[in-house]
Design a protein around this motif. Structure first.
Motif, PDB file in Angstrom:
ATOM      1  N   ARG A  35       0.802  -1.270  -0.047  1.00 53.43           N
ATOM      2  CA  ARG A  35      -0.039  -0.154  -0.047  1.00 53.43           C
ATOM      3  C   ARG A  35       0.658   1.167   0.052  1.00 53.43           C
ATOM      4  NH1 ARG A  35      -0.145   1.941   5.260  1.00 53.43           N
ATOM      5  NH2 ARG A  35       0.591   0.318   6.847  1.00 53.43           N
ATOM      6  N   MET A  36       2.046   1.228   0.468  1.00 52.20           N
ATOM      7  CA  MET A  36       2.891   2.245   0.396  1.00 52.20           C
ATOM      8  C   MET A  36       3.167   2.893  -0.881  1.00 52.20           C
ATOM      9  SD  MET A  36       3.562   1.999   3.728  1.00 52.20           S
ATOM     10  CE  MET A  36       3.693   0.756   4.767  1.00 52.20           C
ATOM     11  N   LEU A  37       3.006   2.316  -1.958  1.00 50.92           N
ATOM     12  CA  LEU A  37       3.266   2.821  -3.242  1.00 50.92           C
ATOM     13  C   LEU A  37       1.519   3.212  -3.981  1.00 50.92           C
ATOM     14  CD1 LEU A  37       5.782   0.367  -4.789  1.00 50.92           C
ATOM     15  CD2 LEU A  37       6.046   2.535  -3.580  1.00 50.92           C
ATOM     16  N   VAL A  38       0.651   3.138  -3.239  1.00 52.13           N
ATOM     17  CA  VAL A  38      -0.717   3.540  -3.790  1.00 52.13           C
ATOM     18  C   VAL A  38      -0.607   5.096  -4.482  1.00 52.13           C
ATOM     19  CG1 VAL A  38      -2.889   4.388  -3.057  1.00 52.13           C
ATOM     20  CG2 VAL A  38      -2.224   1.927  -2.525  1.00 52.13           C
ATOM     21  N   TYR A 219       4.297   2.900   9.051  1.00 48.13           N
ATOM     22  CA  TYR A 219       4.003   1.546   9.656  1.00 48.13           C
ATOM     23  C   TYR A 219       3.342   1.896  11.157  1.00 48.13           C
ATOM     24  CZ  TYR A 219       7.271   0.576   6.207  1.00 48.13           C
ATOM     25  OH  TYR A 219       8.004   0.162   4.829  1.00 48.13           O
ATOM     26  N   PRO A 220       2.615   0.962  11.680  1.00 51.91           N
ATOM     27  CA  PRO A 220       2.051   1.058  13.037  1.00 51.91           C
ATOM     28  C   PRO A 220       2.975   1.040  14.236  1.00 51.91           C
ATOM     29  CG  PRO A 220       1.324  -0.906  12.277  1.00 51.91           C
ATOM     30  CD  PRO A 220       1.875  -0.283  11.025  1.00 51.91           C
ATOM     31  N   ASP A 221       4.101   0.438  13.842  1.00 52.70           N
ATOM     32  CA  ASP A 221       5.201   0.123  14.879  1.00 52.70           C
ATOM     33  C   ASP A 221       6.273  -0.566  14.254  1.00 52.70           C
ATOM     34  OD1 ASP A 221       4.990  -2.837  14.516  1.00 52.70           O
ATOM     35  OD2 ASP A 221       2.891  -2.665  15.832  1.00 52.70           O
ATOM     36  N   LEU A 222       7.559  -0.450  14.992  1.00 53.57           N
ATOM     37  CA  LEU A 222       8.961  -0.920  14.500  1.00 53.57           C
ATOM     38  C   LEU A 222       8.700  -2.262  14.036  1.00 53.57           C
ATOM     39  CD1 LEU A 222      11.601   0.204  13.601  1.00 53.57           C
ATOM     40  CD2 LEU A 222      12.178  -0.775  16.262  1.00 53.57           C
ATOM     41  N   VAL A 226       9.895  -3.225  10.217  1.00 51.94           N
ATOM     42  CA  VAL A 226      11.024  -4.315   9.602  1.00 51.94           C
ATOM     43  C   VAL A 226      10.404  -5.337   8.689  1.00 51.94           C
ATOM     44  CG1 VAL A 226      12.450  -6.129  10.511  1.00 51.94           C
ATOM     45  CG2 VAL A 226      12.281  -3.890  11.636  1.00 51.94           C
ATOM     46  N   ARG A 227       9.141  -5.896   9.152  1.00 53.64           N
ATOM     47  CA  ARG A 227       8.787  -6.850   8.459  1.00 53.64           C
ATOM     48  C   ARG A 227       8.342  -6.637   7.033  1.00 53.64           C
ATOM     49  NH1 ARG A 227       3.463  -8.758  11.459  1.00 53.64           N
ATOM     50  NH2 ARG A 227       2.894  -9.808   9.391  1.00 53.64           N
ATOM     51  N   GLY A 228       7.873  -5.390   6.822  1.00 56.73           N
ATOM     52  CA  GLY A 228       7.257  -4.511   5.674  1.00 56.73           C
ATOM     53  C   GLY A 228       8.615  -4.261   4.633  1.00 56.73           C
ATOM     54  N   MET A 229       9.882  -3.934   5.300  1.00 56.71           N
ATOM     55  CA  MET A 229      10.823  -3.580   4.260  1.00 56.71           C
ATOM     56  C   MET A 229      11.809  -5.046   3.958  1.00 56.71           C
ATOM     57  SD  MET A 229      11.401  -0.348   4.114  1.00 56.71           S
ATOM     58  CE  MET A 229      13.107  -0.121   3.865  1.00 56.71           C
ATOM     59  N   ASN A 269       9.505   9.434   1.304  1.00 61.39           N
ATOM     60  CA  ASN A 269      10.111   8.861   0.052  1.00 61.39           C
ATOM     61  C   ASN A 269       9.534   9.772  -1.141  1.00 61.39           C
ATOM     62  OD1 ASN A 269      11.906   6.931   1.426  1.00 61.39           O
ATOM     63  ND2 ASN A 269       9.949   5.907   1.733  1.00 61.39           N
ATOM     64  N   LEU A 270      10.540   9.994  -2.122  1.00 58.33           N
ATOM     65  CA  LEU A 270      10.323  10.247  -3.262  1.00 58.33           C
ATOM     66  C   LEU A 270      10.152   9.223  -4.459  1.00 58.33           C
ATOM     67  CD1 LEU A 270       9.130  13.082  -4.855  1.00 58.33           C
ATOM     68  CD2 LEU A 270      11.508  13.357  -5.393  1.00 58.33           C
ATOM     69  N   PHE A 271       9.382   9.010  -5.398  1.00 61.63           N
ATOM     70  CA  PHE A 271       9.512   8.051  -6.444  1.00 61.63           C
ATOM     71  C   PHE A 271       9.123   8.982  -7.629  1.00 61.63           C
ATOM     72  CE2 PHE A 271       8.959   5.102  -3.087  1.00 61.63           C
ATOM     73  CZ  PHE A 271       9.447   3.946  -3.795  1.00 61.63           C
ATOM     74  N   ARG A 272       9.916   8.531  -8.642  1.00 61.56           N
ATOM     75  CA  ARG A 272       9.667   9.143  -9.926  1.00 61.56           C
ATOM     76  C   ARG A 272       9.169   8.058 -11.204  1.00 61.56           C
ATOM     77  NH1 ARG A 272      13.504  10.218 -14.299  1.00 61.56           N
ATOM     78  NH2 ARG A 272      12.680  12.080 -15.417  1.00 61.56           N
TER      79      ARG A 272
END
Length: 280
Positions: A35-38, A219-222, A226-229, A269-272
């Motif tokens: 969802r981070m890239l929505v 993310y809701p917590d650390l 970590v899991r997301g990354m 973060n910035l995406f192009r």
């Protein structure tokens, strides 16, 4: 296995190192990270007015969220994803997703189907949102994507923006530092000025615009961070070489500056992206 590149345009992302094996990692991607890239997906679809008249093909579609968003706009959608667990999740969402076929990859390139078994020149929009860090030959991937774009259609390439504009860069550098034997994927390899445009020119496509999109990673917590990354696959070489425990520890330390007062984690973060048109 490590995230080694394979022959062909698409690297087979490794099948280990998830939270509970490969399926756990794939689910972490679908439930936490995707969802981070929505904002990127939506910006592209809005710019190109994706709708019922659009046929969308996503190369490296992972678990298919971008395709779902296009489908919600009325588009016909299809994806390609080499990793079996991610492909299964996308198919579980009702999406049509293909994988690269070794037999098709060796077929005569003059045939009417691509190396992915996808009909050539059949799509009005082809996207490469996330695949570049995993491929050995980006130019070949773009050439293949161009061959799948119908005349007058559009091809969209996306990449991370400059590392100095991405607060996740420090966390991603953990993968480079701990990949002592196997080279880690390079998420910023195409973030420099003109890098994506050069790929388009090599494929004979006409540039038709570009854009920058802010995609905060929240993310809701650390633990979730970590899991997301780790679910991105960018850390698999580091895990293979240095072990998951050390990679997780170093990643936590890299993420610590972005922990908020409520315990959540947020990185700007910035995406192009660049848009090209297939000349008629």
């Amino acid at each position: 296995m490590a995230s080694a590149h394979v022959a062909g345009t698409t690297a087979q992302r490794p099948d280990t190192h998830g939270t509970a094996g490969s399926n756990g990692r794939a689910r972490d991607w679908a439930e936490i990270q995707e969802r981070m890239l929505v904002p990127l997906y939506q910006a592209v679809f809005e710019r190109l007015e994706v709708g019922p008249a659009t046929s969308v093909l996503s190369l490296g579609c992972r678990s298919g969220l971008a395709l779902l968003l296009a489908e919600e706009r009325g588009a016909q959608v299809c994806g390609q994803e080499p990793e079996a667990e991610l492909r299964e999740l996308a198919e579980g969402r009702g999406l049509r997703v293909l994988t690269e076929s070794a037999g098709a990859a060796q077929a005569d390139r003059r045939l009417t189907r691509s190396a992915y078994g996808i009909p050539r020149a059949a799509h009005s929009l082809v996207t490469v949102f996330e695949q570049f860090p995993y491929v050995r030959d980006p130019a070949r991937l773009v050439a293949e994507a161009a061959a799948l774009t119908m005349l007058g259609g559009h091809l969209v390439l996306a990449s991370w923006g400059p590392p100095e504009r991405c607060e996740s860069a420090g966390a991603l550098d953990v993968a480079r530092r701990l990949s002592v034997r196997t080279p880690a994927p390079a998420p910023f390899a195409l973030s420099g000025p003109g890098a994506l445009e050069q790929l388009l020119g090599g494929a004979g496509l006409r540039p038709a615009g570009s854009g920058r999109v802010h995609c905060p990673f929240a993310y809701p917590d650390l633990e979730s961070a970590v899991r997301g990354m780790l679910s991105t696959g960018l850390f698999d070489s580091a895990i293979e070489d240095s072990g998951r425990a050390l990679v997780g520890k170093e990643l936590e330390e890299a993420l610590h500056p972005y922990v908020q007062a409520d315990g959540s984690v947020r990185m700007a973060n910035l995406f192009r992206y660049v848009v090209a048109e297939q000349p008629r």
